[in-house]
Motif scaffolding. Structure first.
Motif, PDB file in Angstrom:
ATOM      1  N   SER A   8       0.834  -1.213   0.000  1.00 33.85           N
ATOM      2  CA  SER A   8       0.000   0.000   0.000  1.00 33.85           C
ATOM      3  C   SER A   8       0.867   1.262   0.000  1.00 33.85           C
ATOM      4  CB  SER A   8      -0.930   0.005   1.214  1.00 33.85           C
ATOM      5  OG  SER A   8      -0.180  -0.010   2.401  1.00 33.85           O
ATOM      6  N   TYR A   9       2.155   1.147   0.332  1.00 33.86           N
ATOM      7  CA  TYR A   9       3.059   2.310   0.294  1.00 33.86           C
ATOM      8  C   TYR A   9       3.496   2.646  -1.136  1.00 33.86           C
ATOM      9  CZ  TYR A   9       3.721   1.464   5.330  1.00 33.86           C
ATOM     10  OH  TYR A   9       3.536   1.274   6.669  1.00 33.86           O
ATOM     11  N   ALA A  10       3.253   1.735  -2.067  1.00 33.55           N
ATOM     12  CA  ALA A  10       3.690   1.978  -3.441  1.00 33.55           C
ATOM     13  C   ALA A  10       2.968   3.195  -4.000  1.00 33.55           C
ATOM     14  CB  ALA A  10       3.405   0.749  -4.305  1.00 33.55           C
ATOM     15  N   ILE A  11       3.715   4.056  -4.693  1.00 36.26           N
ATOM     16  CA  ILE A  11       3.092   5.266  -5.237  1.00 36.26           C
ATOM     17  C   ILE A  11       2.866   5.155  -6.746  1.00 36.26           C
ATOM     18  CG2 ILE A  11       4.015   6.727  -3.389  1.00 36.26           C
ATOM     19  CD1 ILE A  11       6.034   7.818  -5.425  1.00 36.26           C
ATOM     20  N   GLU A  58      14.270  14.940  -5.973  1.00 30.14           N
ATOM     21  CA  GLU A  58      14.311  16.401  -6.058  1.00 30.14           C
ATOM     22  C   GLU A  58      14.519  16.866  -7.505  1.00 30.14           C
ATOM     23  OE1 GLU A  58      17.084  17.462  -2.920  1.00 30.14           O
ATOM     24  OE2 GLU A  58      15.708  16.680  -1.394  1.00 30.14           O
ATOM     25  N   GLU A  59      15.305  16.118  -8.271  1.00 29.29           N
ATOM     26  CA  GLU A  59      15.469  16.453  -9.694  1.00 29.29           C
ATOM     27  C   GLU A  59      14.144  16.313 -10.439  1.00 29.29           C
ATOM     28  OE1 GLU A  59      18.698  14.042 -11.094  1.00 29.29           O
ATOM     29  OE2 GLU A  59      20.187  15.458 -10.289  1.00 29.29           O
ATOM     30  N   LEU A  60      13.444  15.245 -10.110  1.00 30.50           N
ATOM     31  CA  LEU A  60      12.139  15.012 -10.724  1.00 30.50           C
ATOM     32  C   LEU A  60      11.166  16.153 -10.380  1.00 30.50           C
ATOM     33  CD1 LEU A  60      10.430  12.784 -12.250  1.00 30.50           C
ATOM     34  CD2 LEU A  60       9.772  11.967  -9.979  1.00 30.50           C
ATOM     35  N   MET A  61      11.145  16.560  -9.119  1.00 27.45           N
ATOM     36  CA  MET A  61      10.231  17.627  -8.691  1.00 27.45           C
ATOM     37  C   MET A  61      10.573  18.953  -9.383  1.00 27.45           C
ATOM     38  SD  MET A  61       9.438  16.987  -4.634  1.00 27.45           S
ATOM     39  CE  MET A  61      11.111  16.828  -4.059  1.00 27.45           C
ATOM     40  N   ARG A  62      11.868  19.232  -9.498  1.00 24.69           N
ATOM     41  CA  ARG A  62      12.294  20.466 -10.173  1.00 24.69           C
ATOM     42  C   ARG A  62      11.879  20.439 -11.639  1.00 24.69           C
ATOM     43  NH1 ARG A  62      17.298  19.849  -7.816  1.00 24.69           N
ATOM     44  NH2 ARG A  62      17.043  20.801  -5.783  1.00 24.69           N
ATOM     45  N   HIS A  63      12.148  19.302 -12.263  1.00 25.32           N
ATOM     46  CA  HIS A  63      11.814  19.101 -13.666  1.00 25.32           C
ATOM     47  C   HIS A  63      10.318  19.321 -13.924  1.00 25.32           C
ATOM     48  CE1 HIS A  63      12.146  17.318 -17.642  1.00 25.32           C
ATOM     49  NE2 HIS A  63      11.144  16.521 -17.348  1.00 25.32           N
ATOM     50  N   LEU A  64       9.506  18.845 -12.991  1.00 22.78           N
ATOM     51  CA  LEU A  64       8.046  18.943 -13.160  1.00 22.78           C
ATOM     52  C   LEU A  64       7.474  20.232 -12.584  1.00 22.78           C
ATOM     53  CD1 LEU A  64       7.089  15.320 -12.096  1.00 22.78           C
ATOM     54  CD2 LEU A  64       6.975  16.245 -14.404  1.00 22.78           C
ATOM     55  N   LYS A  65       8.352  21.084 -12.024  1.00 27.35           N
ATOM     56  CA  LYS A  65       7.915  22.309 -11.349  1.00 27.35           C
ATOM     57  C   LYS A  65       6.826  21.993 -10.313  1.00 27.35           C
ATOM     58  CE  LYS A  65       8.963  25.403 -15.267  1.00 27.35           C
ATOM     59  NZ  LYS A  65      10.227  24.744 -15.469  1.00 27.35           N
ATOM     60  N   TYR A  66       7.119  21.023  -9.487  1.00 25.12           N
ATOM     61  CA  TYR A  66       6.179  20.574  -8.453  1.00 25.12           C
ATOM     62  C   TYR A  66       5.920  21.699  -7.445  1.00 25.12           C
ATOM     63  CZ  TYR A  66       4.310  17.571  -4.739  1.00 25.12           C
ATOM     64  OH  TYR A  66       3.529  17.001  -3.761  1.00 25.12           O
ATOM     65  N   PRO A  67       4.670  22.115  -7.259  1.00 21.84           N
ATOM     66  CA  PRO A  67       4.394  23.285  -6.411  1.00 21.84           C
ATOM     67  C   PRO A  67       4.798  23.110  -4.946  1.00 21.84           C
ATOM     68  CG  PRO A  67       2.403  22.560  -7.597  1.00 21.84           C
ATOM     69  CD  PRO A  67       3.461  21.547  -7.883  1.00 21.84           C
ATOM     70  N   TYR A 122       0.446  14.134  -8.326  1.00 28.72           N
ATOM     71  CA  TYR A 122       0.838  15.206  -9.240  1.00 28.72           C
ATOM     72  C   TYR A 122       1.483  14.634 -10.499  1.00 28.72           C
ATOM     73  CZ  TYR A 122       3.009  19.553 -10.845  1.00 28.72           C
ATOM     74  OH  TYR A 122       3.404  20.637 -11.601  1.00 28.72           O
ATOM     75  N   LEU A 123       2.355  13.636 -10.311  1.00 22.94           N
ATOM     76  CA  LEU A 123       3.008  12.968 -11.450  1.00 22.94           C
ATOM     77  C   LEU A 123       1.976  12.406 -12.420  1.00 22.94           C
ATOM     78  CD1 LEU A 123       5.826  10.759  -9.862  1.00 22.94           C
ATOM     79  CD2 LEU A 123       6.097  12.420 -11.696  1.00 22.94           C
ATOM     80  N   LYS A 124       0.939  11.802 -11.862  1.00 24.69           N
ATOM     81  CA  LYS A 124      -0.109  11.197 -12.699  1.00 24.69           C
ATOM     82  C   LYS A 124      -0.814  12.266 -13.532  1.00 24.69           C
ATOM     83  CE  LYS A 124      -1.209   6.963 -10.349  1.00 24.69           C
ATOM     84  NZ  LYS A 124      -1.437   6.971  -8.892  1.00 24.69           N
TER      85      LYS A 124
END
Ligand SMILES: [Fe+2]
Length: 127
Positions: A8-11, A58-67, A122-124
């Motif tokens: 259940s922890y899988a994202i 963190e690279e992924l979040m930056r790339h996606l401009k995660y709010p 957010y990724l989805k």
């Protein structure tokens, strides 16, 4: 206090889920270390893995401009500073293993269960 991976922890992001599973594994290795040398090895291994994993996220979040990147990174920093105090406690032989177990268990379930799940949602949306 039992630290155990549950599906259940899988994202839903395979790379991150594999890394999270490994984080649980490394936390368990740390909790089960028998002596000072074992604890020192385990905390260093955990620390290195955590830093690589955080860099990836963190690279992924930056790339996606995660709010919510700043609050997410704050939680990452909390684990890094927690691990620093743990390493100090190991060196000084003042480590409280019960506190260690609670700290790791709380961080893993709160962060992966909430903050990483929020990132996954957010990724989805981006795909
Ligand atoms: Fe994260």
């Amino acid at each position: 206090m039992k630290i155990e991976w549950h599906d259940s922890y899988a994202i839903g992001n395979q790379e991150i889920d594999t890394q999270h599973r490994e984080l649980f594994h490394k936390a368990i290795v740390l909790l089960e270390a028998k002596d000072k040398a074992g604890l020192t090895d385990a905390v260093m291994g955990f620390f290195q893995y955590v830093r690589d994993h955080f860099t990836h996220e963190e690279e992924l979040m930056r790339h996606l401009k995660y709010p919510s990147i700043n609050e997410h990174m704050q939680e990452h920093d909390d684990l890094v500073s927690g691990l620093n105090s743990i390493a100090t406690g190991i060196a000084a032989e003042t480590l409280d293993r019960n506190k260690l177990a609670v700290f790791l268990s709380d961080w893993l379930t709160d962060h992966i269960g909430h903050s990483d799940a929020k990132l996954a949602a957010y990724l989805k949306l981006q795909n």
